[in-house]
Design an enzyme around this catalytic site. Structure first.
Site, PDB file in Angstrom:
ATOM      1  N   HIS A 182       0.853  -1.190   0.000  1.00 57.39           N
ATOM      2  CA  HIS A 182       0.000   0.000   0.000  1.00 57.39           C
ATOM      3  C   HIS A 182       0.892   1.243   0.000  1.00 57.39           C
ATOM      4  O   HIS A 182       2.111   1.157   0.076  1.00 57.39           O
ATOM      5  CB  HIS A 182      -0.978   0.016   1.192  1.00 57.39           C
ATOM      6  N   CYS A 195       5.870   6.565   4.253  1.00 58.79           N
ATOM      7  CA  CYS A 195       4.698   5.797   3.803  1.00 58.79           C
ATOM      8  C   CYS A 195       4.103   6.363   2.524  1.00 58.79           C
ATOM      9  O   CYS A 195       3.238   5.727   1.906  1.00 58.79           O
ATOM     10  CB  CYS A 195       3.631   5.768   4.892  1.00 58.79           C
ATOM     11  N   HIS A 206       5.038   0.416  -0.528  1.00 56.65           N
ATOM     12  CA  HIS A 206       5.797  -0.450   0.384  1.00 56.65           C
ATOM     13  C   HIS A 206       4.774  -1.494   0.862  1.00 56.65           C
ATOM     14  O   HIS A 206       3.670  -1.544   0.308  1.00 56.65           O
ATOM     15  CB  HIS A 206       6.403   0.357   1.545  1.00 56.65           C
ATOM     16  N   HIS A 230       3.418  -4.720   4.024  1.00 57.94           N
ATOM     17  CA  HIS A 230       3.424  -5.245   5.391  1.00 57.94           C
ATOM     18  C   HIS A 230       2.925  -6.691   5.430  1.00 57.94           C
ATOM     19  O   HIS A 230       2.162  -7.118   4.573  1.00 57.94           O
ATOM     20  CB  HIS A 230       2.509  -4.406   6.301  1.00 57.94           C
ATOM     21  N   GLU A 259      -0.305  -3.772  11.912  1.00 54.45           N
ATOM     22  CA  GLU A 259       0.433  -3.440  10.688  1.00 54.45           C
ATOM     23  C   GLU A 259       1.907  -3.787  10.834  1.00 54.45           C
ATOM     24  O   GLU A 259       2.536  -4.279   9.914  1.00 54.45           O
ATOM     25  CB  GLU A 259       0.268  -1.945  10.403  1.00 54.45           C
TER      26      GLU A 259
END
Lengths: 137, 137, 137, 137, 137, 137
Positions: free
Chosen positions: E14, E33, E39, E41, E126
């Site tokens: 995301h 971010c 990137h 998770h 997350e």
């Protein structure tokens, strides 16, 4: 040479009990683990294989194939089973973590060669406070 | 009001099996957990109590006392046992995680009052992927 | 040859401070770890031994014996202690994780031979972000 | 000789996709990891170095220096990045965990010698169920 | 009333980026971010439901049914996906952990009623350092 | 209303010792925690705040701001410190986990309002076997 590890799980019942001994000696050696009505664990299994990296895939081994192999040949026969009663090949040994690791090594060693890699280590964690590693040989 | 939690462990065997049903229905409802020869788990138990902080000790409850209570009244009767066969008070229910949490609550609720605090929650983790919480009532 | 590991814990205070240096150099080298009033950690200790599996027990070593040994000879002298002040044998070295691992190796190495196995590795985790492994020699 | 390990983290996007193959073959080999719009992971990186203990510091290597090196030379270029698009040196290989470990080894190997120690192992965990270890050579 | 929790996983890419803002403001608010190339998770999802214990099963809800529901309706659409591009229903919000938890709640709330229980909490982790909990309403 | 939690760490020394009591009573109440030369812990701190989701950011609170606040106002004064000697505001209470959680709540409560959210819970884990939660009031 690079090493890759896959983690799987199984939940099983067992007891540590040597039928050649009387109950008193079994409790002396195995403590609470000798309870005749069994106890059980959430086992964690780490299978480490080694090999060269394939340039086309970036993989030593396809983890999907390795996971499928472990589930078909190991997890399927150990998960939600009684290690003393339900598992051919474990019924004639004490189902200690040591013997479990050796048992899993014997199942996987040749199969992993067929996938183009070498089995390096079988690690079995019985509780968060103890684990066994077997490197063959 | 402040909340303090103590974690303990026990390893046990069990099966999920309703004797009023035939084997086919048991496997349909409980899946592999119905294996007649048992399986087992490393259970984690979290006991949360609440109360006021004692100015002389800085404690809601002395964790040594709470740990001793849990070990004497709960762990001692569940650890390395078969939950279906070895535990008075569990033999007439399905030993699911839900019933286990309720069983532990009933054991501890009054005893924790005697230690000057109130039981708030009993949390039982059966595997790393599922847990139950019971707050009484 | 198979390897088995036992995990134990101890909580201790320490500081990293070389008395031959002035305070400025100590803070330059050791950073916050040089705080003269100490800080502390929850240490995790993993002791790995190796040996042959005994056919009668399925064990390399009885984990109860190994656990008792570690608790009597290691944990008892380190747990809830000040590593700089309270521990004979650590008072003349910087109580770094490295020196702690070597110190524990020296305590356990001969005792584990008496239990019929060989010490393979002492691993000490100081925080979740750093650990030391010592294999002797 | 003693071994010390430092853990660091980075979060990154990637896909496993060989441009020489069509989409069907990519999905056959890489499964969901071939999704053209990327997916991602919380990577854990363990860097193990070995050396002698310095008597003045008790250290093999100053962990602050090692941490700074990893953050400057590795984390800074991988964290919150797309491993296929954003990282020089990874763009011409499949960004598998294996290739990531080798890539990090090449970055760190000489730099750690300058800190007076030897790189022993780069371990990269992609998920809690798989990790790669590279020891060079 | 008793509470049971099931843990599942998904790995996704995301970015946090508000298209109404310029790049500078996006980086000011969202930091790394906001990287335009994404990137990702390893997300952990905990779904907690509540209800009465069924006397015949010992269950609030059959965890197999709950697991199947989460995998079919949630994991299948999020795992190995790009949360900004690939997921209907997330494309018009910032795919923050908060919005992800609300999105999952909306999917599961009615379906869990059909299984005879009530959704109590959706928790999304997350990274190991941050998580969100949503209780509806 | 949605809840978001940020985890931070600090490592500190302390002892549990009531100066109004003699040594024997201190050891009776606090056990090994009364060791006059201190011991220590790796503390984990979880700060949970609640609020509405901001439509422009998808955030209840910017975690970067929350992390900076905790580090500046809490971690900076507790990390690598002696909780009995080095921390204004803790010197007149027993530095139990309970009092530590209340102390941190008082520091953060107003500051989090300034960030547009409400403090919901301060959770402090002293070891993996015990933790305290404080919800104010």
């Amino acid at each position: 040479m690079i090493y890759i590890t896959r983690k799987e799980h199984f939940n099983a019942a067992h007891k540590l009990y040597n039928d050649k001994w009387d109950e008193a000696k079994n409790f002396k050696v195995f403590g609470k683990c000798a309870n005749k009505n069994w106890h059980g664990h959430n086992y964690e299994l780490f299978v480490t294989v080694k090999g060269e990296v394939n340039a086309e895939t970036g993989f030593v081994i396809n983890l999907k194939d390795l996971g499928d192999l472990i589930q078909k040949d190991v997890t399927e026969i150990l998960d939600h089973k009684n290690l003393n009663l339900d598992v051919d090949g474990l019924s004639d040994v004490i189902p200690s973590t040591e013997n479990l690791a050796i048992f899993i090594w014997k199942i996987l060693n040749d199969e992993i060669k067929k996938l183009g890699a070498q089995l390096h280590c079988v690690k079995v964690c019985e509780t968060e406070n103890n684990y066994v590693e077997y490197f063959g040989g």
